[in-house]
Scaffold this motif. Structure first.
Motif, mmCIF file in Angstrom:
data_model
loop_
_atom_site.group_PDB
_atom_site.id
_atom_site.type_symbol
_atom_site.label_atom_id
_atom_site.label_comp_id
_atom_site.label_asym_id
_atom_site.label_seq_id
_atom_site.Cartn_x
_atom_site.Cartn_y
_atom_site.Cartn_z
ATOM 1 N N MET A 1 0.823 -1.202 0.000
ATOM 2 C CA MET A 1 0.000 0.000 0.000
ATOM 3 C C MET A 1 0.864 1.262 0.000
ATOM 4 S SD MET A 1 -1.376 -0.049 3.923
ATOM 5 C CE MET A 1 -1.893 1.647 4.064
ATOM 6 N N HIS A 126 2.942 -7.518 0.886
ATOM 7 C CA HIS A 126 2.955 -6.420 1.856
ATOM 8 C C HIS A 126 2.689 -6.919 3.276
ATOM 9 C CE1 HIS A 126 2.595 -2.466 3.513
ATOM 10 N NE2 HIS A 126 1.359 -2.679 3.912
ATOM 11 N N HIS A 181 3.232 2.577 9.502
ATOM 12 C CA HIS A 181 4.027 1.344 9.528
ATOM 13 C C HIS A 181 5.178 1.420 10.519
ATOM 14 C CE1 HIS A 181 2.125 0.833 5.484
ATOM 15 N NE2 HIS A 181 1.977 -0.369 5.967
ATOM 16 N N HIS A 206 -3.313 0.583 11.919
ATOM 17 C CA HIS A 206 -2.779 -0.172 10.783
ATOM 18 C C HIS A 206 -1.864 -1.318 11.241
ATOM 19 C CE1 HIS A 206 -2.185 -0.887 6.577
ATOM 20 N NE2 HIS A 206 -0.878 -0.929 6.761
ATOM 21 N N HIS A 210 -1.918 -5.479 10.209
ATOM 22 C CA HIS A 210 -0.801 -6.376 9.877
ATOM 23 C C HIS A 210 -0.717 -7.554 10.848
ATOM 24 C CE1 HIS A 210 1.574 -4.547 6.594
ATOM 25 N NE2 HIS A 210 0.909 -3.460 6.933
HETATM 26 ZN ZN LIG Z 1 0.485 -1.854 5.573
#
Ligand SMILES: [Zn+2]
Ligand SMILES: [Zn+2]
Length: 262
Positions: A1, A126, A181, A206, A210
């Motif tokens: 992304m 990803h 991230h 986020h 993950h």
């Molecule tokens: Zn990500």
């Protein structure tokens, strides 16, 4: 992304990225970030190494594809910028329009990429990191960069925005991508409780995508996740736990420092 911001010509963005990276490396080295770590034992060197390789491949391929696409569309007269100076609110409106539309584009395509076989073919790469780090931002398949990054030329073909707006969009995307991230939560503990801020995602939001693979699909706002019921039910309570742990670590550090000075 977040592959869409990798436009090689954006020198300002590159400098910002280097500046942020240098700052974060220095910060981690000093241990000041310890209290804000989301997954304290999540980092794996092997995954980090693989991500570095994928990130390098993706950067080259995406810059080539998206750069060519942008050049062609400009040559055909489909992309134009308004070079005139504009009032700050005009720039703000254009900026807001971009993010409302891109947030929608990102949410639905991201959700679609979690369905097989798209997940295996495009998005799985990803998700190698269950505890993301900043390199994870770039570690995406070039197909995914194309899907996310494809929004920019479409947006520019549909709307003639000022070049000042475009100059703001690039760095915002970079900072946002790196932040979500980063593996560290810098936002205050009231973030999800305030009506004004709870609509914007955090690194924890986020990071959990993950870690658990399901839910929390939004890239900028929590709006679509809230509307569609895809926000992880324990997201807010886990965010509170991370902030409480951080306070406890900082409290202990302060006590030790206090004891040393006595
Ligand atoms: Zn990500
Ligand atoms: Zn995903």
């Amino acid at each position: 992304m977040f592959g869409h911001w990798m436009r090689g010509e954006n020198l300002l963005s590159l400098w910002l990225l280097l500046f942020l990276a240098a700052g974060l490396v220095a910060g981690v080295a000093r241990g000041t970030f310890k209290a804000r770590k989301i997954q304290p034992r999540g980092f794996k060197w092997r995954t980090f190494r693989n991500e570095a390789i994928f990130a390098a491949i993706n950067l080259v391929v995406s810059a080539l594809i998206l750069g060519t696409l942008k050049t062609k569309l400009s040559q055909w007269g489909m992309i134009r910028f308004n070079h005139e100076t504009a009032a700050w609110w005009t720039i703000l409106l254009e900026y807001a329009l971009y993010f409302v539309l891109f947030d929608t584009w990102f949410y639905w395509l991201h959700r679609a990429m979690h369905i097989e076989p798209m997940y295996r073919w495009i998005h799985k790469l990803h998700h190698r990191s269950t505890a993301p780090n900043m390199l994870t931002t770039l570690s995406v398949s070039p197909f995914e960069s194309f899907i996310n990054g494809g929004f920019v030329p479409l947006f520019l073909a549909a709307f003639t925005v000022h070049d000042a707006t475009m100059a703001l969009i690039g760095p915002t995307n970079i900072i946002m991508g790196l932040y979500v991230h980063s593996g560290y939560e810098f936002l205050p503990r009231w973030w999800n409780r305030s009506w004004a801020t709870k609509w914007f995602i955090s690194a924890t939001f986020h990071d959990q995508h993950h870690k658990y693979f399901i839910g929390n699909f939004g890239g900028y706002t929590t709006v679509w996740d809230r509307l569609c019921g895809t926000m992880r039910p324990k997201f807010e309570s886990d965010f509170d736990k991370i902030k409480a742990r951080g306070r406890a670590i900082r409290g202990t550090a302060a006590t030790i420092a206090g004891a040393e000075t006595i």
